[in-house]
Design a protein around this motif. Structure first.
Motif, PDB file in Angstrom:
ATOM      1  N   ILE A 167      47.799   6.268   3.716  1.00  0.00           N
ATOM      2  CA  ILE A 167      47.401   5.298   2.684  1.00  0.00           C
ATOM      3  C   ILE A 167      46.683   4.124   3.343  1.00  0.00           C
ATOM      4  N   ARG A 217      45.205   7.087  -0.945  1.00  0.00           N
ATOM      5  CA  ARG A 217      45.774   8.093  -0.048  1.00  0.00           C
ATOM      6  C   ARG A 217      44.758   9.228   0.120  1.00  0.00           C
ATOM      7  N   THR A 264      51.411   6.310  -4.586  1.00  0.00           N
ATOM      8  CA  THR A 264      50.414   5.269  -4.817  1.00  0.00           C
ATOM      9  C   THR A 264      50.409   4.816  -6.271  1.00  0.00           C
TER      10      THR A 264
END
Length: 385
Positions: A167, A217, A264
């Motif tokens: 990420i 990501r 995320t």
């Protein structure tokens, strides 16, 4: 303001004809989308530059949009809302009103090709009327949108921060004012993959300096996510599409909020927490962060610091594949343990499987479905709630 339907609504008989024809071609849906784009580009080569070189994802979006429109043929209000979203969003591709007749012609030709003997003049007339309605709403929405804002916003990368586990936090500054609400998502195009758009949610409420921060990501085979994580650097210019999505704070009816984030999916949830703070902390917020292992609970330290600053924010974790005292269990199990939540507005963001499971757990616990807010499981440009 949503545009009005420009043609009379479809009759019940016309709706039935359209649904019946879709059931005939549905087994050939994947082949039909390939055929559609093949004849569109052959008959109207001037539209090919509007599309990315790799068409697989685009074909899927067309199919989802088509099925969604068919699903809404008996719900004019929702159909107008959906098609209005499509019309405004299509501006970022460079779509013009003149392109719609070409698309309609090739769509009907594709349906007729795969429906075979089941395709009749009556069905063709119903589809022609339906497409005219959809195209009219999309064109009207695009024209209204063009009068008030750009189609795309160039934005310069001003900060890049690795967050671990693939990420990266990327902050951009749009070259023009960019208005959005916390919880919405944004289409992003990189210079390395022109015409290929992917959606990401800003991880912040609107700031005075106008910057937006995305948590990206790198996913296997993800052209845009891979470019943003591995190639984007400070000074690069990307492009933003218009903000979309209804997972915003103004949708809340209750003063108590339940926020649930996985992976995320933390980004729009974090933005909502910031928005509550901007409004003076008028909500009591319970935030649950879910992951398979404790190492995947990214951003938890940041959120804990926010909880220390704001008395109205409570944070709990749920780890499903690792034994950790206090945060053991899947998100649905942990939600059920700490519930019920029927006096809360719930905002969910993360993997589709998590959202589905959490929605089921909340519904079983008495939460009204209209108080459960989430955006599409995928947020492609042509799939809206």
């Amino acid at each position: 303001m949503e545009p009005e339907i420009v043609e009379p609504p479809l009759s019940a008989h016309e709706q039935a004809l359209i649904r019946a024809s879709v059931s005939v071609v549905e087994p050939f849906a994947a082949e039909m989308t390939v055929y559609f784009y093949a004849i569109l580009f052959a008959r109207y080569p001037e539209v090919r530059p509007l599309f990315p070189q790799a068409m697989d994802a685009q074909r899927g979006r067309l199919l989802r949009a088509l099925l969604r429109i068919v699903d809404l043929v008996d719900d004019p209000e929702s159909l107008v809302r959906f098609c209005g979203h499509l019309g405004r969003d299509h501006r970022k591709f460079g779509t013009l009103g003149a392109h719609y007749p070409a698309v309609g012609e090739c769509l009907l030709a594709s349906l007729a090709h795969y429906a075979g003997p089941a395709w009749t003049a009556e069905i063709a007339a119903a589809w022609t009327k339906a497409y005219g309605t959809v195209a009219g709403v999309m064109i009207s929405a695009a024209e209204q949108d063009e009068a008030v804002r750009p189609a795309v916003w160039p934005a310069t990368v001003v900060h890049r921060l690795p967050r671990g586990h693939g990420i990266v936090e990327i902050t951009v500054r749009p070259h023009l004012p960019y208005e959005y609400a916390a919880g919405q998502y944004v289409g992003v195009e990189t210079p390395w993959w022109p015409k290929l758009w992917r959606s990401y949610s800003p991880a912040n409420a609107p700031r005075e300096d106008g910057t937006l921060t995305f948590h990206v990501r790198a996913v296997p085979g993800g052209s845009v996510s891979g470019a943003l994580v591995h190639r984007a650097s400070v000074g690069d210019v990307i492009r933003l599409g218009p903000p979309q999505g209804d997972m915003v704070l103004d949708a809340a009816a209750h003063s108590d909020l339940l926020l649930v984030a996985g992976g995320t999916g933390l980004a729009p949830i974090r933005a909502l927490v910031e928005e509550v703070a901007r409004r003076g902390g008028r909500h009591q917020v319970d935030l649950f962060l879910g992951a398979r292992t404790s190492a995947e609970l990214y951003g938890v330290d940041d959120m804990l610091r926010m909880a220390q600053r704001h008395h109205w924010l409570t944070i709990r974790g749920a780890v499903s594949q690792e034994h950790i005292p206090g945060i053991r269990g899947s998100l649905p199990d942990v939600l059920a343990e700490y519930g019920p939540w029927y006096q809360h507005d719930a905002y969910l963001s993360g993997p589709a499987q998590m959202v589905v499971a959490a929605t089921k757990a909340l519904t079983l616990g008495g939460t009204s479905p209209d108080r459960i807010h989430h955006d599409p499981f995928e947020t492609p440009v042509l799939s809206l709630p």
